[in-house]
Design an enzyme around this catalytic site. Structure first.
Site, PDB file in Angstrom:
ATOM      1  N   GLN A  99       9.785  14.547   9.292  1.00 28.68           N
ATOM      2  CA  GLN A  99       8.635  15.089   8.333  1.00 28.68           C
ATOM      3  C   GLN A  99       7.771  14.101   7.412  1.00 28.68           C
ATOM      4  O   GLN A  99       8.347  13.223   7.135  1.00 28.68           O
ATOM      5  CB  GLN A  99       9.067  16.080   7.400  1.00 28.68           C
ATOM      6  CG  GLN A  99      10.229  15.520   6.301  1.00 28.68           C
ATOM      7  CD  GLN A  99      11.006  16.921   5.665  1.00 28.68           C
ATOM      8  OE1 GLN A  99      10.611  17.158   4.571  1.00 28.68           O
ATOM      9  NE2 GLN A  99      11.807  17.523   6.419  1.00 28.68           N
ATOM     10  N   HIS A 101       5.298  14.530   3.593  1.00 31.97           N
ATOM     11  CA  HIS A 101       4.559  15.187   2.444  1.00 31.97           C
ATOM     12  C   HIS A 101       3.458  14.797   2.003  1.00 31.97           C
ATOM     13  O   HIS A 101       3.159  13.687   1.974  1.00 31.97           O
ATOM     14  CB  HIS A 101       5.565  15.068   1.116  1.00 31.97           C
ATOM     15  CG  HIS A 101       7.065  15.570   1.492  1.00 31.97           C
ATOM     16  ND1 HIS A 101       7.635  16.741   2.190  1.00 31.97           N
ATOM     17  CD2 HIS A 101       8.179  14.918   1.299  1.00 31.97           C
ATOM     18  CE1 HIS A 101       8.764  16.728   2.291  1.00 31.97           C
ATOM     19  NE2 HIS A 101       9.406  15.528   1.480  1.00 31.97           N
ATOM     20  N   GLU A 130       9.671  12.291  -3.761  1.00 27.53           N
ATOM     21  CA  GLU A 130      10.905  12.607  -4.187  1.00 27.53           C
ATOM     22  C   GLU A 130      11.875  11.288  -4.036  1.00 27.53           C
ATOM     23  O   GLU A 130      11.514  10.449  -3.327  1.00 27.53           O
ATOM     24  CB  GLU A 130      11.377  13.759  -3.092  1.00 27.53           C
ATOM     25  CG  GLU A 130      11.555  13.370  -1.766  1.00 27.53           C
ATOM     26  CD  GLU A 130      11.717  14.285  -0.567  1.00 27.53           C
ATOM     27  OE1 GLU A 130      11.245  15.448  -0.749  1.00 27.53           O
ATOM     28  OE2 GLU A 130      12.447  14.005   0.385  1.00 27.53           O
ATOM     29  N   HIS A 254       9.883  10.451   7.429  1.00 30.05           N
ATOM     30  CA  HIS A 254      11.143  10.461   7.039  1.00 30.05           C
ATOM     31  C   HIS A 254      11.736  11.691   7.606  1.00 30.05           C
ATOM     32  O   HIS A 254      11.337  12.574   7.844  1.00 30.05           O
ATOM     33  CB  HIS A 254      11.436  10.336   5.639  1.00 30.05           C
ATOM     34  CG  HIS A 254      10.932  11.452   4.914  1.00 30.05           C
ATOM     35  ND1 HIS A 254       9.934  11.963   4.448  1.00 30.05           N
ATOM     36  CD2 HIS A 254      12.090  12.517   4.234  1.00 30.05           C
ATOM     37  CE1 HIS A 254       9.741  12.982   3.851  1.00 30.05           C
ATOM     38  NE2 HIS A 254      11.025  13.415   3.867  1.00 30.05           N
ATOM     39  N   ARG A 273       5.644  18.688   9.648  1.00 25.74           N
ATOM     40  CA  ARG A 273       6.895  18.205  10.649  1.00 25.74           C
ATOM     41  C   ARG A 273       6.326  17.545  11.950  1.00 25.74           C
ATOM     42  O   ARG A 273       4.999  17.898  12.373  1.00 25.74           O
ATOM     43  CB  ARG A 273       7.612  19.650  11.226  1.00 25.74           C
ATOM     44  CG  ARG A 273       8.320  20.327   9.695  1.00 25.74           C
ATOM     45  CD  ARG A 273       9.042  21.408  10.335  1.00 25.74           C
ATOM     46  NE  ARG A 273       9.517  22.039   9.296  1.00 25.74           N
ATOM     47  CZ  ARG A 273       9.244  22.932   8.178  1.00 25.74           C
ATOM     48  NH1 ARG A 273       7.930  23.101   8.311  1.00 25.74           N
ATOM     49  NH2 ARG A 273       9.706  23.484   7.126  1.00 25.74           N
TER      50      ARG A 273
END
Length: 388
Positions: A99, A101, A130, A254, A273
């Site tokens: 995926q 972001h 993150e 990642h 995804r």
């Protein structure tokens, strides 16, 4: 308003979660033996925590809405409007989806296209940088390998279906070449994909890709026939040891593969995804949000700033700060924004300057509003602290 609010946090029962890890490590009940994938601590609408207020509970969202300046602090309200971070415990028995972001602009535009409603591609209008902090050895894939290394991997695979795209990539060992090669992989027909994966299987049985076998064999078992099985040939494969952490920027391809970790991120649930999933793949949107550039493996792990028994992990965003605290007695912690503290080992006791006190055991968390201003921390074991 009290200084400390014990949190009640929901468990996400995703299929890739472990049935035992959260119960064994953090005492989370699992009477039905469901796959327990994540515990969310924060105020995201898709999984908002509750806080204990006397004998009652209220949602953290409602508590913030009633008195945002007091709960979050004026600076946080002015900059973010709400609680800007989301803390999770994640436990993967099988790999999460491959995926990416989106960044802030992409999330705002994508969410607006959906009419400002949660949908398949965008759940909110926020970015999702993150940090992941390993509790157990934690297998992950993070960032593209150097272009020549990727070419070498696929030359070793020697799949006829990939040779035209690979030849083009060899003549364009740059970001554009990487992008075009990745898109070629994603656009393989079902038969071509099956042929490539059979070739990979043959290579593994012949002893090929020794340094990647642990990742490749696990992905084959978890997601047979999925194009994401090829991800270790494209991405850095990393196993974080307990106490190690890494940061993932927006646009980084990642996947988390196996293990238990703490995650802290901007308050978002946006995921695009690319594989290792039965869910929808929106290739144009995925490619638009992916940063196609090489990543150096030595730069993946975060180097903490260490002060005694404290480790502070620097991140290049303002949405959160993450620290891990070891054994200490009556350490003064100043509060200039809302905090969430999670106990990772042992016991933690908090006492404010007026004498209010709370003790938490492993797996428990506490919300500390900005108006608390300061408190004393006594720790036997380890806890993590998130603030902005």
């Amino acid at each position: 308003m009290a200084s400390f609010y014990r949190m009640r946090n929901g468990v996400k029962n995703y299929a890739w979660g472990s049935r035992t890890a959260l119960n064994t490590q953090f005492g989370v009940p699992n009477p039905d033996e469901q796959p327990q994938a994540e515990i969310w601590m924060g105020a995201h609408p898709a999984g908002c925590s509750e806080i204990e207020v006397g004998a009652n509970t209220i949602s953290l969202q409602d508590a913030i809405a009633k008195s945002p300046d007091t709960v979050l602090g004026e600076r946080t309200v002015e900059k973010f409007a709400g609680l800007p971070f989301l803390l999770k415990i994640l436990s993967a028995e099988s790999a999460l989806s491959l995926q990416v972001h989106p960044d802030k602009r992409q999330a705002e535009e994508g969410y607006a296209r959906q009419g400002n409603r949660a949908g398949e591609d965008y759940h909110d209008a926020n970015h999702k940088p993150e940090l992941v902090y390993a509790i157990t050895p934690f297998m992950a894939m993070n960032g593209f390998r150097p272009c020549q290394e990727i070419v070498n991997h696929f030359l070793r695979l020697s799949s006829p279906e990939l040779m035209p795209a690979l030849a083009e990539f060899q003549h364009n060992l740059n970001n554009d070449g990487l992008k075009h090669f990745f898109v070629s992989l994603m656009q393989l027909s079902l038969q071509e994909k099956n042929n490539v994966l059979c070739q990979l299987d043959d290579s593994l049985h012949a002893g090929g890709f020794v340094h990647l076998q642990e990742f490749l064999i696990r992905l084959q078992k978890d997601y047979p026939g999925d194009i994401g099985i090829l991800a270790p040939l494209l991405l850095h494969c990393v196993t974080l040891e307990p106490g190690e952490a890494m940061f993932l920027r927006a646009g980084t391809l990642h996947a988390y593969v196996y293990g238990t970790a703490v995650e802290v991120m901007a308050c978002s649930d946006n995921v695009l995804r690319a594989g290792l999933t039965p869910k929808k793949i929106n290739l144009p949107e995925l490619v638009n949000c992916t940063v196609f550039s090489e990543t150096q493996e030595h730069a993946l792990r975060l180097v903490p700033d260490i002060a005694g028994n404290e480790r502070h992990y620097p991140v290049p965003v303002e949405d959160f700060r993450f620290s891990v605290m070891g054994n200490c007695q009556q350490k003064l912690i100043e509060v200039d924004s809302a905090q969430i503290l999670l106990v990772l080992e042992g016991l933690t006791t908090l006492r404010d300057t007026r004498g209010e006190e709370m003790t938490l055991r492993v797996g428990q968390s506490v919300f500390i509003p900005a108006q608390t201003e300061a408190y004393f921390l006594t720790q036997s074991g380890q806890c993590c602290l998130v603030q902005c």
